[in-house]
Design an enzyme around this catalytic site. Sequence first.
Site: not given
Ligand SMILES: O=P(O)(O)OC[C@@H](O)[C@@H](O)c1c[nH]c2ccccc12
Length: 274
Positions: A60, A49, A174
């Site tokens: 975030d 990603e 997801y």
């Molecule tokens: O950071 P984590 O807790 O490992 O979760 C994955 C996430 O970072 C990535 O998939 C993601 C980055 N920004 C996001 C915003 C919403 C959902 C998901 C995301």
Amino acid sequence: MSRIESVFERLKAKGETAFIPFITVGDPNLEWTERIVSDLEKAGADIIELGIPYSDPLADGPVIQEAALRSLNQGTKITDAFELVRNLRQSGVQVPLILFTYVNPVIQWGVDNFFASAKEVGADGVIIPDLPYEESEEARLAAAKYEVDLIPLIAPTSRQRIERIAKDATGFVYCVSSLGVTGMRNQLSAELPEFVGSVRAATSLPIAVGFGVSTPEQAEQIRGFADGVIVGSAIVRRVQPLADSVAAGDQTQINQAYEDLLQFVSALKEPLRG
Ligand SMILES: O=P(O)(O)OC[C@@H](O)[C@@H](O)c1c[nH]c2ccccc12
């Protein structure tokens, strides 16, 4: 079948679980992002990603917010993300690449143009966390038109809408492990297996789980009921010392920080292997 779906099929045949890291494009800078993606692939990442930095990353937590800020301070633009994917493909990176973006940059670029550009440079999927399913028709049509997977996020609060969201999905679904924003969690929700089970009942697509995964043990736990594990913050947190060392121009620290990052990534993939 999309490249993303075929990765899950190949892994399933080998009894493996997909490891899907998230990093922010342009953190510490674009040259480093190219190097990190290439090394993530070598370290065992099955899909990657690529987060397009945005000024208002509302979903975030602090770790990824700071990464976005570091990247924006480098002047990273959406065009840089497209060029990065093009360069990665030209340098031989094979793993499917997912462009991760908030909806505003997509609207500014033009929804149809965004998916056309994604396809043209060699991206396989797009995730737009702040695009509700009910407002996603234009994006879904563009994704289908250019054969780019538009991967939906399903949160534990989306239970009533799982069928609707899942039926139009391609690539994978997801599953967000818990409510709130991204960021490491000490332990995963006890309801996670049941939640993923309810999504499994609504789609034949692979299911990957993300949010809060920060240790190989947690990755192994998820392996028990999902087809893929997504890790962002715990990896991005290890980009920070690299970014600081790059800014300081301290080569010894750079080497150490980068070795730590790659070791962590390998340790996350280890329990997911066949
Ligand atoms: O950071 P984590 O807790 O490992 O979760 C994955 C996430 O970072 C990535 O998939 C993601 C980055 N920004 C996001 C915003 C919403 C959902 C998901 C995301």
